[in-house]
Write an enzyme that holds these catalytic residues in place. Structure first.
Site, PDB file in Angstrom:
ATOM      1  N   ASN A  76       0.797  -1.222   0.000  1.00  0.00           N
ATOM      2  CA  ASN A  76       0.000   0.000   0.000  1.00  0.00           C
ATOM      3  C   ASN A  76       0.833   1.276   0.000  1.00  0.00           C
ATOM      4  OD1 ASN A  76      -1.560  -2.084   2.186  1.00  0.00           O
ATOM      5  ND2 ASN A  76      -2.582  -1.560   0.277  1.00  0.00           N
ATOM      6  N   VAL A  84       1.251   6.957   0.226  1.00  0.00           N
ATOM      7  CA  VAL A  84       0.579   5.954   1.035  1.00  0.00           C
ATOM      8  C   VAL A  84      -0.873   5.821   0.599  1.00  0.00           C
ATOM      9  CG1 VAL A  84      -0.196   5.422   3.381  1.00  0.00           C
ATOM     10  CG2 VAL A  84       2.067   6.400   3.012  1.00  0.00           C
ATOM     11  N   CYS A  85      -1.321   4.574   0.442  1.00  0.00           N
ATOM     12  CA  CYS A  85      -2.719   4.290   0.148  1.00  0.00           C
ATOM     13  C   CYS A  85      -3.338   3.772   1.433  1.00  0.00           C
ATOM     14  CB  CYS A  85      -2.824   3.232  -0.949  1.00  0.00           C
ATOM     15  SG  CYS A  85      -4.514   2.750  -1.317  1.00  0.00           S
ATOM     16  N   LEU A  86      -4.072   4.636   2.098  1.00  0.00           N
ATOM     17  CA  LEU A  86      -4.672   4.270   3.367  1.00  0.00           C
ATOM     18  C   LEU A  86      -6.039   4.915   3.426  1.00  0.00           C
ATOM     19  CD1 LEU A  86      -4.158   2.858   6.081  1.00  0.00           C
ATOM     20  CD2 LEU A  86      -3.097   4.958   6.888  1.00  0.00           C
ATOM     21  N   LEU A 120      -0.764  -0.155  -4.163  1.00  0.00           N
ATOM     22  CA  LEU A 120      -0.039   0.855  -4.930  1.00  0.00           C
ATOM     23  C   LEU A 120       1.246   0.232  -5.464  1.00  0.00           C
ATOM     24  CD1 LEU A 120      -0.341   4.146  -2.833  1.00  0.00           C
ATOM     25  CD2 LEU A 120      -1.246   3.702  -5.117  1.00  0.00           C
TER      26      LEU A 120
END
Length: 185
Positions: A76, A84-86, A120
């Site tokens: 991620n 950051v993919c959160l 990601l």
């Protein structure tokens, strides 16, 4: 001073008071770096990252932009940009959250519980799903190669407590130290 500006200042001070090392980019409080350490009992334990934080003008009503500066292997986190993919940061952000939440809860949870179904870094996600032991080895290799304190810009004096401990150990074993403490006759 407007409310978002006061909140930005308050959250930044709260982050600094929580013992995070914060490095401002400019005089303003919108862009800065935070030293982030991998959570204990995780594959990332012992790693140190420099995390870039950018606060939008509408913070805390809009989420901060978070990105790792030094490399990290995680499904991620974009390997090239460090983005950051959160979900909680990108989609479900609320003004109830603050910067301390990001560094004490959200990022540690991200590292402890990667989500390979929303990647990601497709390679890391595929490896995690296909061969977890190989994924874990690669995470540890990245930590050893890219997440040492010096990779995050941590100066040697920042580890003074460790140096003081080792100097105390040296004091016990060395005969020179007691002599240095006595005046000449």
């Amino acid at each position: 001073m407007s409310s978002p500006s006061k909140r930005r200042e308050m959250d930044l001070m709260k982050l600094m008071m929580s013992d995070y090392k914060v490095e401002m980019v400019n005089d303003g409080m919108q862009e800065f770096f935070v030293e982030f350490r991998g959570p204990n009992e995780s594959l990332y334990q012992g790693g140190v990252w420099k995390v870039r934080v950018e606060l939008p003008d509408a913070y805390p009503y809009r989420s901060p932009s978070i990105g790792f500066v030094n490399k990290i292997y995680h499904p991620n986190v974009d390997e090239l940009s460090g983005s950051v993919c959160l979900d909680v940061i990108n989609q479900t952000w609320s003004p109830m959250f603050d910067l301390v939440n990001v560094f004490e809860v959200f990022l540690p949870q991200l590292l402890l519980y990667p989500n390979p179904s929303d990647p990601l870094n497709g390679e890391a996600a595929a490896l995690l799903m296909r061969d977890r032991p190989a994924y874990e080895i690669k995470v540890k290799e990245f930590c050893e190669k890219y997440a040492k304190p010096e990779d995050a810009g941590v100066a040697p004096e920042d580890n003074s407590s460790d140096e003081e401990l080792s100097e105390e150990d040296d004091d016990d074993s060395g005969d020179d130290e007691p002599i240095l403490g006595h005046p000449d006759p």
